[in-house]
Scaffold this active site. Structure first.
Site, PDB file in Angstrom:
ATOM      1  N   GLU A  94      79.373  14.781  73.420  1.00 15.68           N
ATOM      2  CA  GLU A  94      79.156  15.837  72.455  1.00 15.68           C
ATOM      3  C   GLU A  94      79.917  17.081  72.944  1.00 15.68           C
ATOM      4  OE1 GLU A  94      75.345  17.450  69.925  1.00 15.68           O
ATOM      5  OE2 GLU A  94      75.255  17.629  72.098  1.00 15.68           O
ATOM      6  N   GLY A 113      74.704  22.135  82.565  1.00 16.78           N
ATOM      7  CA  GLY A 113      73.649  21.859  81.598  1.00 16.78           C
ATOM      8  C   GLY A 113      73.201  20.413  81.617  1.00 16.78           C
ATOM      9  N   MET A 125      72.655  16.679  78.810  1.00 19.62           N
ATOM     10  CA  MET A 125      73.011  16.016  77.558  1.00 19.62           C
ATOM     11  C   MET A 125      72.007  14.928  77.261  1.00 19.62           C
ATOM     12  SD  MET A 125      74.897  15.782  74.944  1.00 19.62           S
ATOM     13  CE  MET A 125      74.690  14.568  73.623  1.00 19.62           C
ATOM     14  N   HIS A 176      63.321  19.768  76.934  1.00 18.22           N
ATOM     15  CA  HIS A 176      64.310  19.955  75.864  1.00 18.22           C
ATOM     16  C   HIS A 176      65.045  18.650  75.574  1.00 18.22           C
ATOM     17  CE1 HIS A 176      67.265  22.637  73.707  1.00 18.22           C
ATOM     18  NE2 HIS A 176      68.030  21.568  73.900  1.00 18.22           N
ATOM     19  N   GLU A 177      65.576  18.026  76.621  1.00 17.33           N
ATOM     20  CA  GLU A 177      66.389  16.817  76.412  1.00 17.33           C
ATOM     21  C   GLU A 177      65.543  15.645  75.934  1.00 17.33           C
ATOM     22  OE1 GLU A 177      69.491  17.310  76.379  1.00 17.33           O
ATOM     23  OE2 GLU A 177      69.359  19.287  77.308  1.00 17.33           O
ATOM     24  N   GLU A 222      69.153  21.396  67.949  1.00 17.81           N
ATOM     25  CA  GLU A 222      68.985  22.283  69.095  1.00 17.81           C
ATOM     26  C   GLU A 222      67.832  23.273  68.955  1.00 17.81           C
ATOM     27  OE1 GLU A 222      70.291  21.616  71.750  1.00 17.81           O
ATOM     28  OE2 GLU A 222      71.960  20.323  71.204  1.00 17.81           O
TER      29      GLU A 222
END
Length: 876
Positions: free
Chosen positions: A161, A293, A295, A329-330, A352
């Protein structure tokens, strides 16, 4: 009690937005935006990769099952940096050769039948053998060089991404084209391989081993994931799902906290969404360098080490919280983004913003002591800083050019998007909101969605016109300022609410929002939806107790009061709810930045911080730090800077003295975090006693984990030659990404120009990982007085730094110059940045440069307006 007098406050409000802003149709594959036509659609990819971390390239074979929906003369697939001599299309009439017409600018291969005859509607298999490149920066298929047990090692990982799947295999590389992926990898025998799904076969294949994986569910191309290398594995289970965390050798134990986080949030999400996790396993891999970060690749989430591994002896409280937040979050993306995918890059906020919102919900649920809602204020302030300028955009900002997709992965999508969802949850009620989301998940699973799909299910669950309210926040840029005025008449309190667009600097187009206004006076609370320019309220009785708007702080708007109200709020500051104290301090600073409130009002509130109760105290000091740091950067090089730092020392030093340097057994989580923040802040403001103490503790070693980051940053700011050398050795020999970034930041914060020049030189000598090397000029600009040096270095060496940064997620090389310019406070530097960015990064970098240019112009305006008064008024 309170009652509304004006019909503008009715919850079922008349629409005030332009009709075009409310165009939120439900998902339809044929009309989903994208470069590719929908005439040829993939259903299944069979991909075989020949991968070896020792090589600079790779080879692959793709067999893609296609449905040709109508007769076409040719069709296109995405491909970038791939080489192939031709392709074969196999249909009912046998194989046909296809020649490849390359459009490098568009990253497309047009496949044209060699016989010149059209391709009839029907089912086909497209076969292509090809070769590609392994990247050294964190996009596509990339390699990571690291140390394991003192020996050099290398692994491969992927980051596809936004639009990098096309560098790994020929693809229909747009979110709407979901398909099944069957993946096989041929790799050296000594190495392990992981992908999205469980491995179903492993067999010798010449001098290599062939690893074959189960087919994935239907998913977009950007979620394909691979990793090849040597790993330690920590295994577990949650809600019946096998879990693994893959680390570099020797780091298995550092994954235990992340495994515990996964065990908590996976069943929590199962229950919340009403749809269980969809895959038969969940792997997570800690990448020991290069990438930034994380993914959310389905079934194989990848993270930079610092976002997944916790060293109990050295990791800071910020790292622990960051690990929980990032994993939450992921893992939330396994539903938002993977199970249900945004229809196009135009709607990427659905992925997101919801993952951000769920990250906060899960963090607060499992860690109430962290005071997540209060600490989120700093992130919201950063998003508002941009959103109150001309450099902003709407959350749903219309058609997105795929060459500028990275612009969508910003604080408008993440932070503002999450805050808007929080407002909507507050309006609809938590249970109704959850029911709407669960229905959305059930109906759209294994497919795509638009905002229209989400609001449809929210409306069904609530009986409210959710789309109309949501559109005023998602489909137009900026946010409102609510002005509240109150007076007493005939024994009753008259309240007038007025809204207008908030601008930090310059004029912005007028707009209106549908605002959920929450008012509180003591225990009395009322909420209503303001959708007109002005509305009036009437309260029973009159009171000297302050009335607070945006009570609880969940509204994405600023609030202004009249002078008498500000005085009452300051006098009663300690008695306000914690969220209202934080919100009031935040709003007062933003209004002072904009020149809409005297800076003395903000300083008066700062002076009240020492009397604030324990709840929310750390969040208050964090918000105060951010505001004073903005002013410190703004006043750099002026006589007023020294006076500002004196005020900062007067505010922060007594708080550190109260807490002491040494962690105590009864310290709560917020105290542990605050202590390190105060040490770093006081060192920035040149507190001689703190600098001396930090140096002594650094020299002795054995720093407690909770203050280690603060001490290292303090020492870096005031490093002599010997301590600079020690920090440099720490950077060169750091055992993981958390320490690499910490030592790099500490070195970058120094006040010695020769040391800054030496540090910048290391960005080019090949001794640092590419992600650290590329970031060094920005770190110097952020933390030191040498922003001009960092900027000139970046301009001079942009081509080299650009290769190091790559084009990966969050902008990569597009942020090199903006980051190096971030501390400037003279208006001409804004224009210079825009010109330099256009010359180096081209049009793709315009949004990043405009964001920072607007911040520079704001600093210039604040400096011109405030440096005289800030240089003479004491903090009392």
């Amino acid at each position: 009690m309170m009652r509304a007098l004006a019909p503008a406050l009715a919850l079922a409000a008349a629409l005030t937005l332009p009709a075009a802003a409310l165009a939120q149709p439900r998902f339809d594959f044929d009309t989903a935006p994208g470069r590719l036509t929908k005439d040829v659609v993939p259903s299944r990819y069979a991909l075989t990769f020949d991968l070896d971390p020792a090589r600079d390239g790779f080879s692959g074979q793709a067999a893609i099952s296609l449905r040709v929906r109508k007769t076409v003369a040719s069709f296109a697939v995405h491909a970038h940096e791939l080489k192939a001599d031709g392709a074969t299309l196999i249909g009912a009439q046998g194989p046909r050769a296809l020649r490849i017409e390359r459009d490098e600018a568009a990253s497309l291969w047009r496949l044209v039948p060699a016989d010149g005859q059209p391709i009839a509607a029907g089912d086909y298999t497209l076969r292509i053998a090809y070769a590609g490149v392994v990247h050294t920066s964190g996009e596509g298929l990339y390699r990571v060089d690291y140390q394991a047990g003192g020996q050099p090692a290398r692994m491969l990982a992927t980051q596809l991404e936004e639009i990098h799947a096309r560098t790994l295999f020929p693809a229909f590389d747009e979110p709407a084209f979901r398909a099944v992926f069957e993946i096989s990898v041929r790799a050296p025998r000594a190495l392990e391989v992981a992908s999205n799904m469980p491995q179903v076969e492993q067999r010798a294949d010449g001098n290599a081993t062939l690893h074959r994986f189960a087919p994935t569910p239907s998913m977009p191309s950007y979620l394909v994931a691979l990793t090849v290398g040597r790993f330690d594995v920590l295994a577990g289970e949650a809600a019946g799902v096998p879990l693994r965390i893959l680390t570099a050798p020797g780091k298995r134990e550092q994954a235990r906290y992340a495994l515990e986080v996964t065990r908590q949030v996976l069943p929590y999400y199962n229950a919340y969404f009403g749809v269980p996790y969809a895959l038969p396993k969940l792997d997570q891999v800690a990448v020991p360098g290069v990438r930034d970060g994380a993914m959310e690749d389905w079934g194989l989430i990848s993270y930079t080490e610092a976002a997944l591994l916790l060293d109990a002896k050295t990791s800071s409280p910020h790292t622990q919280r960051g690990i929980f937040a990032t994993a939450a979050h992921e893992i939330a993306h396994q539903w938002f983004g993977n199970l249900v995918t945004a229809s196009s890059w135009d709607e990427i906020w659905l992925n997101e913003a919801f993952a951000t919102w769920m990250e906060h919900k899960a963090s607060d649920h499992f860690n109430p002591a962290w005071q997540v809602p209060l600490n989120e204020r700093r992130h919201i302030d950063r998003a508002m800083l941009r959103d109150a300028t001309a450099a902003t955009r709407a959350i749903r900002s219309g058609p997105v050019d795929e060459t500028k997709v990275t612009d969508q992965f910003d604080d408008i999508t993440y932070t503002k998007g999450g805050a808007v969802l929080s407002m909507l949850e507050q309006w609809l009620g938590a249970e109704v909101f959850q029911r709407g989301l669960a229905a959305y998940m059930r109906e759209r699973q294994f497919s795509n969605a638009t905002a229209g799909d989400l609001w449809h299910h929210m409306a069904q669950a609530s009986g409210k016109d959710v789309a109309a309210v949501a559109a005023s926040w998602t489909d137009q840029p900026g946010f409102p300022l609510v002005q509240m005025r109150e007076s007493c008449r005939d024994g009753r309190t008259q309240v007038t609410l007025t809204q207008r667009r908030f601008a930090l600097h310059g004029a912005l187009p007028a707009q209106q929002w549908k605002i959920l206004v929450r008012l509180a006076r003591g225990a009395q609370i009322v909420t209503a939806l303001l959708d007109g320019e002005t509305a009036q309220l009437e309260l029973d009785g009159c009171s000297d107790e302050p009335l607070v708007a945006n009570a609880g702080g969940r509204g994405f708007y600023r609030v202004d009061y009249d002078a008498a109200q500000w005085q009452r709020l300051a006098a009663g500051f300690a008695k306000l709810a914690a969220a209202d104290r934080v919100g009031l301090l935040s709003d007062s600073f933003a209004l002072a930045q904009a020149g809409q409130l005297p800076m003395s009002v903000y300083l008066n509130l700062l002076a009240r911080l020492p009397q604030a109760p324990a709840e929310g105290r750390a969040a208050l000091f964090a918000v105060a730090s951010a505001g004073l740091n903005f002013l410190d950067d703004t006043l750099a090089g002026t006589p007023a800077q020294a006076r500002l730092r004196e005020r900062g020392r007067a505010l922060f030093a007594p708080e550190l003295a109260r807490l002491g340097w040494q962690p105590r057994a009864n310290d709560d989580a917020e105290t542990l975090k605050l202590r390190g923040t105060l040490i770093q802040q006081l060192a920035r403001f040149d507190d001689a006693a703190v600098v001396h103490q930090a140096r002594e503790r650094f020299d002795r070693g054995g720093l407690p984990a909770s203050i280690r980051e603060g001490v290292l940053m303090a020492v870096g700011m005031h490093a002599d030659r010997a301590r600079f050398a020690r920090l440099n050795a720490g950077l060169r020999h750091a055992a993981g990404e958390e320490d690499r970034w910490l030592y790099a930041s500490a070195l970058a914060a120094g006040r010695d120009r020769a040391q800054a020049e030496a540090l910048l030189a290391t960005a080019l000598n090949g001794t640092l990982a590419p992600n650290i090397a590329a970031a060094l000029p920005g770190l110097v600009a952020e933390h030191s007085p040498f922003g001009e040096l960092a900027y000139r270095f970046t301009v001079q060496h942009w081509a080299t730094l650009s290769r190091l940064a790559g084009t990966g997620p969050f902008g990569g090389n597009l942020w090199l110059l903006p980051n190096a310019a971030a501390s400037f406070s003279d208006a001409p530097r804004a224009a210079q940045l825009l010109e330099d960015q256009r010359r180096t990064a081209g049009d793709a970098g315009a949004a990043a440069a405009a964001t920072v240019a607007a911040r520079i112009e704001l600093r210039a305006a604040v400096k011109a307006r405030e440096q005289g008064s800030l240089g003479s008024v004491a903090l009392r």
